[in-house]
Motif scaffolding. Structure first.
Motif, PDB file in Angstrom:
ATOM      1  N   ASP A   1      -4.239   1.254   6.836  1.00 15.19           N
ATOM      2  CA  ASP A   1      -3.157   2.126   7.329  1.00 15.19           C
ATOM      3  C   ASP A   1      -3.652   3.568   7.285  1.00 15.19           C
ATOM      4  OD1 ASP A   1      -0.788   3.488   7.895  1.00 15.19           O
ATOM      5  OD2 ASP A   1       0.428   1.951   6.905  1.00 15.19           O
TER       6      ASP A   1
ATOM      7  N   ARG B   1       0.809  -1.223   0.000  1.00 15.94           N
ATOM      8  CA  ARG B   1       0.000   0.000   0.000  1.00 15.94           C
ATOM      9  C   ARG B   1       0.839   1.268   0.000  1.00 15.94           C
ATOM     10  NH1 ARG B   1      -0.392  -2.735   4.732  1.00 15.94           N
ATOM     11  NH2 ARG B   1       0.387  -1.730   6.643  1.00 15.94           N
ATOM     12  N   THR B   2       2.049   1.207   0.565  1.00 16.35           N
ATOM     13  CA  THR B   2       2.880   2.428   0.614  1.00 16.35           C
ATOM     14  C   THR B   2       3.270   2.898  -0.782  1.00 16.35           C
ATOM     15  OG1 THR B   2       4.829   1.020   0.887  1.00 16.35           O
ATOM     16  CG2 THR B   2       3.803   1.884   2.895  1.00 16.35           C
TER      17      THR B   2
ATOM     18  N   CYS C   1      -1.579  10.743   2.244  1.00 17.22           N
ATOM     19  CA  CYS C   1      -1.968  10.873   0.836  1.00 17.22           C
ATOM     20  C   CYS C   1      -3.066  11.926   0.667  1.00 17.22           C
ATOM     21  CB  CYS C   1      -2.459   9.536   0.299  1.00 17.22           C
ATOM     22  SG  CYS C   1      -1.165   8.300   0.106  1.00 17.22           S
TER      23      CYS C   1
ATOM     24  N   ILE D   1      -0.886   6.417   6.405  1.00 15.52           N
ATOM     25  CA  ILE D   1      -0.571   6.599   4.986  1.00 15.52           C
ATOM     26  C   ILE D   1      -1.752   7.246   4.271  1.00 15.52           C
ATOM     27  CG2 ILE D   1      -0.057   5.385   2.835  1.00 15.52           C
ATOM     28  CD1 ILE D   1       1.473   3.332   4.430  1.00 15.52           C
TER      29      ILE D   1
END
Length: 544
Positions: free
Chosen positions: A475, A437-438, A482, A478
């Protein structure tokens, strides 16, 4: 006196008269058959040999004798066949085409000879363009073909070489033909749509179907020895079968698919040749014509073949994937065979998961830009490939992949956006995305936000909110990062837009103030942009 005695002695027949007496009814070995009697000449010469009853009877009765003397006839065979082919015009079977006795009416010792006679009788190819022509003869041939099918199915002894040769020659005489070549002009291809065509029906199908059934029964029969039959079911024979896959009649292609698959399974020596020949058909279709009726059936056969590939995969098979299967996504008519193509591609990835990166990058290379229905198909295939993809291969291609998925998410065609969002419904794909996902979330977050705020379709908006929730639950840090970056970029874009509009306003004011008359003149943006370019051009040149 001596002359009278010598005159009463029997004369030794000359070599030329010996050859003429055996004629075209001799059974020749395979090399003679392949060199002198190709499938094209069979269509011309065989009906001629079957058009008169005496030639049929001499051919079958003298089978062993002619087989014994085949080597002496080999040199003259090609010339004789060519002359017969040139003399045989349109066949008129009326008056000479008579039914032969049934297999039930002859003793077992005569069945082999009767089998050969019936095969010879079926060399005649009738014209089905006129339904009222040769009705009696057509029915005789149809009944004869049905009897041959029953005989091949029930025979309890091995087929000898004579029978094998005659079966393949009769099949070639009836099946191997040239289809009218379509016009492959580029302008016509642009308007051509295979899906709009009505399925064609071959008027000769009442006979063709039985011949195909006969060939299928012959190939699968336990009484057909592959080691002997490979001399007659040879490379030219297989190539002619492959040419028939371009038939407009789907019923014919279905038979061909089954028969070729059985030949591939029974004749192991032909397997590399068959794969190579199918490759060449694909190459010509992809890079030259983009028109072929049998691509779906050929891919269906290959799906079964790929499923049987041994591990590790040979380099030859990997090259086939890269050079033939992946480029098959390029033609406009891919929808006609996409289901079979997708199955073949998935089989490769399941066999060797390391090929997933190659396949995904290949899909991205041929990804459609303006064809929404094709894009939906690509997304469906992509899901199947990703389902068999491991983490390492996924990480190699995830950046370009999710850039493309982001574009699909913002598609104005709701089915494209919806199909892209359905990827998160797959547990395996969702786990891969969550683990990475990062990297993935920053790529697709702007697309998700734009959908949430402004997509016209409510279903797409709802699915997008579900995907956003998956990321935020996985998460939150994150996700917030974003979101903040997106809001910052959005503010920058807004500020940049305001500056641009202000610049245009000032330029219009300057232009209006320099007009001689008192009336204000609005300067269009296109004119002012040209003026700006002209004013900045000398400075740029000077700076260089």
């Amino acid at each position: 006196m001596i002359k009278q005695i010598f005159g009463k002695l029997p004369r030794k027949p000359s070599k030329s008269s010996h050859n003429d007496s055996n004629g075209d009814g001799g059974v020749h070995d395979n090399s003679s058959l392949n060199s002198a009697l190709g499938p094209n000449s069979l269509n011309n010469s065989k009906p001629g040999s079957a058009s008169s009853k005496p030639s049929n009877s001499s051919r079958s009765n003298n089978g062993p004798l002619n087989s014994h003397s085949s080597t002496s006839n080999k040199s003259n065979h090609g010339k004789k066949t060519a002359s017969l082919a040139s003399q045989a015009g349109p066949i008129s079977a009326s008056g000479v085409y008579e039914a032969l006795p049934s297999f039930r009416d002859v003793p077992s010792s005569e069945k082999q000879n009767l089998f050969l006679k019936k095969l010879s009788l079926c060399y005649v190819v009738f014209d089905f363009s006129d339904p009222s022509k040769n009705l009696r003869e057509k029915e005789i041939k149809r009944q004869t073909l049905l009897e041959l099918v029953d005989y091949i199915s029930s025979v309890s002894s091995k087929f000898n070489e004579v029978a094998m040769q005659e079966v393949t020659r009769m099949v070639a005489a009836n099946l191997f033909r040239t289809f009218p070549s379509p016009n492959h002009d580029s302008k016509i291809l642009e308007m051509y749509d295979m899906e709009d065509e009505e399925p064609a029906m071959d008027p000769a199908w009442p006979h063709l179907q039985i011949v195909y059934e006969l060939l299928l029964r012959f190939v699968v029969s336990t009484e057909t020895d592959a080691k002997l039959a490979k001399r007659y079911v040879d490379h030219p024979f297989v190539l002619k079968l492959l040419d028939l896959f371009d038939s407009d009649d789907q019923r014919e292609r279905e038979y061909l698919k089954t028969i070729l698959h059985r030949i591939y399974g029974k004749f192991m020596v032909h397997r590399p040749f068959i794969r190579k020949a199918i490759n060449n058909i694909f190459y010509r279709f992809i890079f030259e014509t983009e028109k072929h009726n049998g691509i779906a059936e050929l891919l269906e056969i290959l799906g079964s073949i790929i499923n049987g590939f041994a591990l590790p995969l040979k380099e030859e098979h990997k090259l086939f994937l890269v050079r033939a299967l992946i480029p098959l996504h390029k033609p406009k008519c891919v929808s006609m065979y996409h289901q079979q193509l997708s199955y073949c591609i998935t089989q490769f990835v399941e066999k060797d998961f390391k090929l997933a990166d190659t396949v995904i990058r290949g899909l991205l290379k041929y990804w459609p830009v303006t064809n929404s229905s094709k894009e939906v198909m690509f997304l469906g295939e992509l899901e199947e490939v990703l389902e068999a993809t491991q983490t390492a291969e996924f990480q190699r291609c995830m950046v370009p992949l999710f850039r493309q998925i982001g574009r699909c998410l913002n598609s104005l065609h709701f089915q494209v956006a919806e199909r892209a969002l359905f990827l998160w419904n797959n547990d395996h794909i969702r786990n891969l995305i969550t683990q990475n996902r990062t990297v993935i979330l920053p790529i697709i977050f702007p697309a998700l936000e734009r959908n949430t705020r402004g997509h016209w379709n409510p279903a797409v908006q709802s699915l997008t909110l579900n995907v956003r929730k998956i990321f935020s639950d996985a998460d939150q840090a994150i996700f917030d990062e974003c979101l903040a970056r997106y809001q910052e970029d959005e503010a920058k874009q807004k500020e940049l837009q305001e500056k641009r509009e202000l610049t245009w306003k000032r330029l219009e004011d300057v232009a209006a103030s320099k007009v001689v008359s008192n009336e204000a003149v609005m300067v269009s943006k296109s004119i002012s942009s040209i003026a700006i370019d002209k004013s900045t051009a000398p400075k740029a040149t000077a700076s260089r």
